[in-house]
Design an enzyme around this catalytic site. Sequence first.
Site, PDB file in Angstrom:
ATOM      1  N   GLU A 193      -1.310  -9.436   2.957  1.00 29.30           N
ATOM      2  CA  GLU A 193      -1.588  -9.501   4.842  1.00 29.30           C
ATOM      3  C   GLU A 193      -2.461  -9.870   5.328  1.00 29.30           C
ATOM      4  OE1 GLU A 193      -1.200  -6.405   4.168  1.00 29.30           O
ATOM      5  OE2 GLU A 193      -1.190  -5.151   5.889  1.00 29.30           O
ATOM      6  N   CYS A 200       0.601  -1.224   0.110  1.00 26.24           N
ATOM      7  CA  CYS A 200       0.630   0.317  -0.106  1.00 26.24           C
ATOM      8  C   CYS A 200       1.087   1.449   0.105  1.00 26.24           C
ATOM      9  CB  CYS A 200      -0.893   0.255   1.367  1.00 26.24           C
ATOM     10  SG  CYS A 200      -2.914   1.034   0.656  1.00 26.24           S
ATOM     11  N   HIS A 217      -3.386  -5.140   0.525  1.00 28.50           N
ATOM     12  CA  HIS A 217      -3.029  -5.299   1.729  1.00 28.50           C
ATOM     13  C   HIS A 217      -3.219  -7.263   1.361  1.00 28.50           C
ATOM     14  CE1 HIS A 217      -2.195  -1.906   4.232  1.00 28.50           C
ATOM     15  NE2 HIS A 217      -3.931  -1.353   3.615  1.00 28.50           N
TER      16      HIS A 217
HETATM   17  N1  GLN Z   1      -1.673   6.696   2.715  1.00 27.44           N
HETATM   18  C1  GLN Z   1      -1.751   5.812   1.985  1.00 27.44           C
HETATM   19  C2  GLN Z   1      -3.462   6.878   1.716  1.00 27.44           C
HETATM   20  O1  GLN Z   1      -4.804   7.298   2.288  1.00 27.44           O
HETATM   21  C3  GLN Z   1      -1.593   4.648   1.746  1.00 27.44           C
HETATM   22  C4  GLN Z   1      -2.699   3.654   3.067  1.00 27.44           C
HETATM   23  C5  GLN Z   1      -2.331   2.726   3.331  1.00 27.44           C
HETATM   24  O2  GLN Z   1      -0.769   2.034   3.295  1.00 27.44           O
HETATM   25  N2  GLN Z   1      -3.334   1.436   4.009  1.00 27.44           N
HETATM   26  O3  GLN Z   1      -3.513   6.054   0.410  1.00 27.44           O
END
Ligand code: GLN
Length: 540
Positions: free
Chosen positions: A517, A380, A515
Site C-alpha cells: 500500500e 504483513c 506493505h
Molecule cells: N507484528 C508483526 C511483526 O512485527 C507484523 C508487523 C506488521 O504487520 N507491520 O513482524
Amino acid sequence: MAQFIFVTGGVVSSLGKGLASASLASLLQHHGYKVRIRKLDPYLNVDPGTMSPYQHGEVYVTDDGAETDLDLGHYERFTGVTSKRTDNITSGKVYQKIIAKERKGEYLGATVQVIPHVTNEIKEFVSKDLDDEDFIICEIGGTIGDIESLPFIEAIRQFHNDNGHENSLFMHVTLVPYIASSGELKTKPTQHSVKELRSLGIQPNILLCRADREIPEDERRKIGLFCNVKGDCVIPAINANSIYEVPINFLNEGLDKRILEYFRLEPKKEIDLKMWSQVSKRILEPEGSIEIGIVGKYTGLADAYKSLNEALSHGGIFNNVKVKLNWIESEELNGSNIENKLNNCHGILVPGGFGERGAEGKIAAIKYARENKIPYFGICFGMQLAVIEMARNILGIKDANSSEFADCKESIVGLMTEWSNVDNTTEKRTKESDLGGTMRLGAYEAKLKKNSKVRKIYDTELISERHRHRYEVNNNYAKDFEINGVHFSGYSPDGLLPEIVELRDHPWFIGVQFHPELKSKPFDPHPLFKSFITAAKNKT
Ligand code: GLN
C-alpha cells in the site's frame, strides 16, 4: 539555488497542510519544475515509529528504511517523488544529534542553546541532501502558537533572512469558519493567527483559507488588509469532493500563479491536469461498488490505515468501482457471528498489526475467507496470521502460533534474529533489542516463482517492496505446505525468507510480508490492489 516554500498552519490542527503541500507540489511539477517536499515535526519522539497509529496515524516507511510521518505518504501519492529519510525531522531527532555532539565535546566549550544550535540544525536539515530541485516545500507540523514549534518557526525566519527574501516564501494555512446563527464567514481567527505569526517575525506571503463555502471578494480583501497580505494572495481552499481534486481547485484559484509571480518565474510548459481530472472522475462517478471487509483493531482513527485506504481506492479507480470499506473489529469476531459479519464482503483484508489482542478474530476471518473462497489479501501481520491459520487447520499443528505473543515449541512465525541488507551487510537482533527503529525496515527485493499468481500479477521476476516487521514466517514448513496447495511464491533473493504465500486452489488468496500500500499511486495503482479489487468485483 532552489526556491523554498514554508507551509505553516494556524487556528486549528487538521486543516490539511499535508494535502495542500502535496497538491501545490503537483501543480509546480505540472508546470515543469522539479520538486521535493519535507516535513518538520515539532514533537519529541525521534521518529513516529514508536507512536501508536491509533493516536498519531499511520507510520509511513520510506524506501531507505525511515519510519516517518504519514504526510510523506501524501507527498509521494501526489508527486510520485520517492521520499527519503532526510525528508522528515522531529525535535527528538534534532536534540538527539545535538546532545551526541555535546557529549563528544564538539561545541568546544560553548553553552549549547536553542538559538543558534537547535535552529542551525533545523536550517541544515532544510537544505541538505538535495538533488537539483527547483522547489523545496517544507511543511511545519503543529499549529502556530504551540510551544514546541517555536524553534522551527525561528529557524525558518532566519533561513528567509540568510538566503535572501526572494528565495523563500511563507504560506500560512488557516480556517475561515461559517457561523450559522449569524450566517457569516468569520475572518477573526485568521487575523489572530497571522498576528501570532508576525509576532514571531514571519510575514506570510500567501494565506490559504480553508472554508466550507465560497469566500466573497470583500472578505478576502478584509483578510488581506488585516493580515498585511496582497488581496489576490488570499486564496480560498474550499472543501473538495475528493482529495485528488485539490490540485485542480488550487489551479482555478490561481495559487500556482501567485507563487511563480513571487519567485519571478514563468511556467516551463503549458499546464495540463488531465491526470487529476481523470482520477477524480473515476472516484466521483464509479460504475459500480464493492465492499471490502478490513479486519483489524480500531479506535476510530481513519488515519491509522491511511495508505491502505488510499491503495484500495486506487484499485477501485483502476476497476471503475467504488470500494466501500467495512471496518470489522477483530476482537468482536468469533465462530458464531463470523458469517453474519463477513457474508456481505466481496473481499476480506487483514492489514499490518502488532500484538495478540484481536489476533484470534483475524485468524477466524482468514479461515472463513479461505473456506468460502472469498478473495483474501493479507498484509504483513495478515500474511503471518494466514500461515498460522493454515498450519493449524490444514497441517493440523494445533498450537501453531507466532513467538510475538506465544511460547510455542516451534514457532510458525518467529522473531527474525539475522537478515542481510540490500548492501550485503548483516542485521542482528535479539528479544532485548530496542523497539525504536530496529525492525526490518524499508525496501527489500523479492524473487517471484514461475507459474505463480503473483508472477502474473506483477509481470516480472524481481520486485522491490517496503517492509516493517520484526517476525518472519518459518520456512521449515514450506514443503508440507506445498503438498497441500499452499505455495510460497515469493522469497528474499537469498531464498531464505518467505515473502509471499498464495493458495493454488482459491480465486484470490495472497499474503505478503511487505506493505504494498505504501507504493500505490492514484495515477499508478499498485498491481496487487488492482488485481485484488478485480477479484472482489468478480464476486458481485
Ligand atoms: N507484528 C508483526 C511483526 O512485527 C507484523 C508487523 C506488521 O504487520 N507491520 O513482524
